[in-house]
Design a protein around this motif. Structure first.
Motif, PDB file in Angstrom:
ATOM      1  N   SER A   1       0.805  -1.229   0.000  1.00 43.30           N
ATOM      2  CA  SER A   1       0.000   0.000   0.000  1.00 43.30           C
ATOM      3  C   SER A   1       0.831   1.268   0.000  1.00 43.30           C
ATOM      4  O   SER A   1       0.397   2.302  -0.479  1.00 43.30           O
TER       5      SER A   1
ATOM      6  N   TYR B   1      -3.253  -4.608  -0.151  1.00 41.75           N
ATOM      7  CA  TYR B   1      -3.518  -3.331   0.515  1.00 41.75           C
ATOM      8  C   TYR B   1      -4.666  -3.549   1.499  1.00 41.75           C
ATOM      9  O   TYR B   1      -5.342  -4.585   1.462  1.00 41.75           O
ATOM     10  N   ARG B   2      -4.896  -2.526   2.346  1.00 39.44           N
ATOM     11  CA  ARG B   2      -6.066  -2.562   3.242  1.00 39.44           C
ATOM     12  C   ARG B   2      -7.028  -1.416   2.954  1.00 39.44           C
ATOM     13  O   ARG B   2      -8.211  -1.643   2.835  1.00 39.44           O
ATOM     14  N   ALA B   3      -6.544  -0.172   2.850  1.00 40.69           N
ATOM     15  CA  ALA B   3      -7.446   0.981   2.636  1.00 40.69           C
ATOM     16  C   ALA B   3      -7.801   1.103   1.155  1.00 40.69           C
ATOM     17  O   ALA B   3      -6.934   0.958   0.290  1.00 40.69           O
ATOM     18  N   ASP B   4      -9.082   1.402   0.884  1.00 41.61           N
ATOM     19  CA  ASP B   4      -9.556   1.482  -0.511  1.00 41.61           C
ATOM     20  C   ASP B   4      -8.708   2.421  -1.365  1.00 41.61           C
ATOM     21  O   ASP B   4      -8.386   2.113  -2.517  1.00 41.61           O
TER      22      ASP B   4
ATOM     23  N   ASP C   1      -5.652   3.117  -1.176  1.00 44.04           N
ATOM     24  CA  ASP C   1      -4.364   2.499  -1.539  1.00 44.04           C
ATOM     25  C   ASP C   1      -4.549   1.490  -2.676  1.00 44.04           C
ATOM     26  O   ASP C   1      -3.676   1.336  -3.533  1.00 44.04           O
TER      27      ASP C   1
ATOM     28  N   ASP D   1      -5.840  -8.113   4.797  1.00 44.66           N
ATOM     29  CA  ASP D   1      -5.244  -7.836   6.105  1.00 44.66           C
ATOM     30  C   ASP D   1      -4.553  -9.124   6.523  1.00 44.66           C
ATOM     31  O   ASP D   1      -5.219 -10.160   6.687  1.00 44.66           O
TER      32      ASP D   1
END
Ligand code: NAP
Length: 224
Positions: free
Chosen positions: A10, A32-35, A37, A52
């Motif tokens: 990310s 990645y974790r956050a949209d 990113d 995650d």
């Protein structure tokens, strides 16, 4: 077209790995974790996979996203945890679990699903550990929890070499240098592009480095 996976792509070193390989024409899966990113990875030509590494179903999700063959897997996701941890300031159980689960347990569980595709391609497995995990180089007290976790990850790299090299997989532990990222901070010595170009040179020539070894971004051996 060679096929790479970057776990923890990310930002920081992982994003730079994914960006550079994709720019060179590799097919790259980056997690990645956050949209936001995920969007940035897609803009860089990377197949973005939400993952995650701490999730119970992370190995299953990763396995489902992988093809039958994988030329290169880079296990990069990591956290530092509290920097003041030392003998006089032991970690809380929660901090211990967060750091050890992210840096040690998650890679241990994810390697199980990487082994087959890596063996099929006679590929390379790289664990981004740290010189901070070198037992012989330890000379400052701080960041003890991170150091312990990275020492454990170094052992995981060596153990993966023992288990996977008979199947033709090259396993390396990598030290990126002290790099200017969120984790490394603004005063770090090395630019992330330079670090990743150096580590990619090592990985491009992985067969000439002893399997189960520990190398930095300049290709120099790091003492365990
Ligand atoms: N920078 C240095 O000087 C240095 C030196 C030696 C070794 N290293 C190692 O290099 C690796 C990358 O470091 P960096 O400097 O690029 O750090 P960073 O900028 O803090 O990035 C850490 C990466 O790990 C990911 N990550 C953390 N926990 C995760 C989880 N539970 N699931 C999925 N991904 C997770 C982060 O994803 P999110 O964005 O979703 O949080 C991010 O992509 C780490 O293993 C670090 O220990 C760094």
């Amino acid at each position: 077209m060679p096929h790479a996976l970057v776990i923890g792509a990310s930002r920081g070193l992982g994003f730079e790995f994914a960006r550079q390989y994709a720019a060179d024409g590799w097919r790259v899966i980056g997690t990645y974790r956050a949209d936001a990113d995920g969007e940035r990875l897609r803009s860089a030509g990377v197949d973005a996979l939400a993952l995650d590494v701490l999730a119970e179903d992370a190995p299953k999700r990763l396995e489902a996203a992988l093809g039958a063959r994988l030329d290169l897997a880079i296990v990069n996701a990591g956290i530092h945890g509290p920097r003041q941890v030392r003998i006089a300031h032991p970690p809380s159980a929660a901090d211990f679990d967060a750091v050890m689960h992210t840096n040690v347990l998650a890679p241990m569980r994810l390697l199980a699903v990487l082994a087959g595709p890596l063996e099929a391609a006679k590929g390379t497995l790289a664990l981004v550990t740290s010189r901070m995990g070198s037992v012989s180089a330890a000379n400052t007290p701080n960041s003890l929890l991170y150091r312990v976790s990275k020492a454990a990850e170094n052992m995981l790299a060596k153990a993966a070499h023992v288990e996977l090299s008979p199947g033709g997989v090259r396993v390396l532990a990598l030290h990126p240098g002290w790099v200017r990222t969120d984790m490394g901070g603004p005063n770090a010595e090395v630019d992330r592009e330079e670090s990743i170009r150096g580590l990619r040179r090592v990985l491009a020539d992985a067969r000439s480095y002893p399997g189960g070894g520990f190398f930095d971004y300049r290709g120099e051996t790091v003492a365990w």
